[in-house]
Write an enzyme that holds these catalytic residues in place. Sequence first.
Site, short mmCIF file in Angstrom:
data_model
loop_
_atom_site.label_atom_id
_atom_site.label_comp_id
_atom_site.label_asym_id
_atom_site.label_seq_id
_atom_site.Cartn_x
_atom_site.Cartn_y
_atom_site.Cartn_z
N GLY A 1 0.85 -1.18 0.00
CA GLY A 1 0.00 0.00 0.00
C GLY A 1 0.89 1.23 0.00
O GLY A 1 2.07 1.17 -0.37
N GLY B 1 4.07 0.58 2.18
CA GLY B 1 4.94 -0.48 1.68
C GLY B 1 5.52 -0.16 0.31
O GLY B 1 6.72 -0.33 0.08
N HIS C 1 -16.03 5.07 11.29
CA HIS C 1 -16.21 6.20 10.37
C HIS C 1 -17.68 6.57 10.27
O HIS C 1 -18.52 5.70 10.07
CB HIS C 1 -15.67 5.82 8.99
CG HIS C 1 -15.47 7.00 8.10
ND1 HIS C 1 -16.51 7.70 7.59
CD2 HIS C 1 -14.34 7.60 7.65
CE1 HIS C 1 -16.02 8.70 6.85
NE2 HIS C 1 -14.72 8.65 6.88
N ARG D 1 -14.38 12.51 13.49
CA ARG D 1 -15.07 11.25 13.23
C ARG D 1 -15.67 10.59 14.46
O ARG D 1 -16.80 10.12 14.43
CB ARG D 1 -14.08 10.27 12.58
CG ARG D 1 -13.70 10.71 11.21
CD ARG D 1 -12.71 9.81 10.57
NE ARG D 1 -12.50 10.28 9.21
CZ ARG D 1 -11.61 9.78 8.37
NH1 ARG D 1 -10.86 8.78 8.74
NH2 ARG D 1 -11.50 10.26 7.16
N ARG E 1 -8.11 9.24 14.56
CA ARG E 1 -7.39 9.82 13.44
C ARG E 1 -8.24 10.88 12.75
O ARG E 1 -9.43 10.67 12.56
CB ARG E 1 -7.01 8.74 12.42
CG ARG E 1 -6.22 9.27 11.25
CD ARG E 1 -5.73 8.16 10.36
NE ARG E 1 -6.81 7.42 9.72
CZ ARG E 1 -7.55 7.88 8.71
NH1 ARG E 1 -7.35 9.10 8.22
NH2 ARG E 1 -8.50 7.13 8.18
N LEU F 1 -3.21 8.81 4.65
CA LEU F 1 -2.37 8.80 3.46
C LEU F 1 -1.06 9.51 3.79
O LEU F 1 0.02 9.09 3.39
CB LEU F 1 -3.09 9.51 2.31
CG LEU F 1 -4.46 8.95 1.95
CD1 LEU F 1 -5.02 9.69 0.74
CD2 LEU F 1 -4.38 7.47 1.65
#
Lengths: 638, 265
Positions: free
Chosen positions: A42, A45, A266, A330, A435, A441
């Site tokens: 991802g 990685g 979420h 969130r 988060r 990202l």
Amino acid sequence: MKLDARIPSGPIEQKWDRAKFEMKLVNPANKRKYGVIVVGTGLAGASAAASLGELGYDVDAFCYQDSPRRAHSIAAQGGINAAKNYPNDGDSVFRLFYDTVKGGDFRSREANVYRLAQLSANIIDQCVAQGVPFAREYGGLLANRSFGGAQVSRTFYARGQTGQQLLLGAYQALERQVKDGRVRMFPRHEMLELVVIEGRARGIVTRDLVSGEIEGHAADAVILATGGYGNVFYLSTNAKGCNTTATWRAYKKGAAFANPCFTQIHPTCIPVSGEYQSKLTLMSESLRNDGRIWVPKQRGDTRPPHQISEDERDYYLERIYPAFGNLSPRDIASRAAKRVCDEGRGVGPGGRGVYLDFADVIRRLGRTTITERYGNLFEMYERITGEDPYAVPMRIFPAAHYTMGGLWVDYHLMSTLPGLFVLGEANFSDHGANRLGASALMQGLADGYFVISYTLGHFLAGGKAGDGVTADHPEFRSARRGVEDRLQRLLSLQGNRSVDSFHRELGHWMWEDCGMARNRQGLESALEKIRALREAYWKSVKVTGEEQAINQALEKAGRVADFLELGELICRDALEREESCGAHFREEYQTTEGEALRNDQKFAHVAAWEYAGENAPPIRNVEALEFEYVHLAQRSYK
Amino acid sequence: MKLILHIWRQKSRESPGKMARYEVSNVNEHMSFLEMLDVLNEELIARNEDPVAFDHDCREGICGSCGFMINGVAHGPQRGTTVCQLHMRHFKEGQALWLEPWRAKAFPVLKDLMVDRSAFDRIIAAGGYISVNTGGAPEANALPVDKQKADLAMDAAQCIGCGACVAACPNASAALFTSAKISHLAHMPQGQPERRRRALSMVARMQAELFGACTNHGECEAVCPKGIELENIARMNREFTKAAWARRDEVAGSGRRRLLPRSFP
């Protein structure tokens, strides 16, 4: 177990520079002598494998998908944060740092978060240079938008497919190294064991998912970038293949697992529609920039939304959190949705949903603008539900999404096992107990592009290359045997219940007792139910097919076996953390207004769980957190 | 709802395959196509039969893992939709459906509905990138990009690499896939330095992987779940022709810096 976070000394804004200077380097000519294993392709990685290949290391990269381009980072929709302050609205490295620490409800490590905020700007530069087609203004400069939980516009995006574009950038950089022979790519390979020799991570055992072959791979260091464990809930926004096996195997080999109970729910997902449901689909949080969330004021009001007049609607986020309104973080938005549904004001089948309404903004800005901003999301919604969100409000409900917990790492991103590094969502990360949107990202790429290249070199430079450990070492042989025995055992049980039915049941208990709200009684009963379920699993699970061939049932069986163990650790962690913070909401600990009530005296720390053997309870180690720059305060979004 | 499924069953790459007939009852209109196959697989497991293997992962239409032919159409009857996002409300009671894997020489079948698409990775590895190492990238806003160009680049960059274009093409051509990447990078100013070299090497790789040639059928565009347009293929041809002229010494193999294999056309 000693937890040394190895935080560099000095003022926070100088720590990373200082660390970079103080770290040892590997001579360029010697880098190729060091073998490095990267598991997962991802954002973390792929960026790590590509960057390490560029530097000259000898890299082997693994993923379970048929191509590294398919890792689940690809599904991230909304965007990536960076402290560029292009919109001139008051952003800075310090503000991004501050927002992240506060948004994480003071359960993250300041030094790591500050570094993340510093590196955020480099990420955007790097991705633009790779040709990532970010959204632009007419003048040709990069566009920004605001995103859940932030009052500045610091989010960069590529329509609703930011994760896809960033991942393709990293994947392309990776393929370039593959072509140059610096990275060997092993797609359709799943890591099933970590090999530790003399206290150091020295390799992995994988199963070739096509031939079924069990292989050992040796290296001087192992990097896990295998994502989160949200699928422990069965229904989550994760891809079907996402699993904990790599991190769980590492835990059982001695790497501490930190804060497993910090699991993010979420707020904006498409509600469950039936028993057969295999996953939940996220509707990007960016929709909350323009959509308004509401439920009827009346309980049990089943009229269609257009028949409910303005004054019969409760825009509850705008009402309770006027400063942040629909953009509340969130954890707060999810809990508020649960609360109104528990009050019997939820909408849609089963009353487990709230409206996300675009009527106002369509009236104000016109349909074209909305299509430009969210066209693909609206289409996706219509495809799944058969309803047109331009005409009727979307129905959304919270779903398991991201796991802040993960393997414990120090400032160098190394776990408690020397030579085992953990990047991205797989580590316990920089997000504390919650988060913020568009930060995953950022963290994955910061870890992979900009942190590991320094810290891995420092680790390797301290040892010697080429000490002759190969995959023929006795430890590798016994690890391979262990893996084969386990697979054989799963195949030989020949019980009467499918893997999926166990996974579903585990997910159900996790969601009910360890989901958005938790309490002692529920957690204690979950622990018992999970233990019983695990016992039943190893007696009566049914796995068809053979080992030496493609066998998707067998792949799932191994993953679910590990989830059944992890689930217990999550509940145990939630039980021991007698406070509410971020996504971890213990009903016993709340303010009179129903907000999370932290206990900084007792719990301003990271809980790092240490495996103590099959029949012993795990040991809870503690890394105390110090807040020098962001002062402990109750989060308020009112 | 009840459906009759005829599914291609093939044990491995080497073994021959054949169609097998299954009946699935209790299909709910809100299920996705893959959820319907999950139901079938649960039944097969209960009967001690081998479940149907198919690639899938995100189930949100973005990872590009899934895809097979439904009644001869890649990803099935709904336009712009991967099979994981295709819902059962588009099918009728008692309908018979034929499910087959992507068929192409470059995509060997691994099992049932799973194929090997690694040729796509090798096409990207041949040049589908901008050669910048990590670090030292210029300030992101130093180079403005025309919004329209950025939008066009994004249109092409949306390709998910599922392979439906190849499966739908009578020639099993990978022109839409390859051209999408060539277009994406050719639209961006960052992609200019390697523009010609990229077009030459990616096209060469595509041919070496035994994909067929494009003869403008347009089937690829019709089934593409991301709406990648045929125009990209025209752009690829233009890029290739220009590059071939500009670097004809390399193409002919007479230059010192030879980029292409001798067998290149």
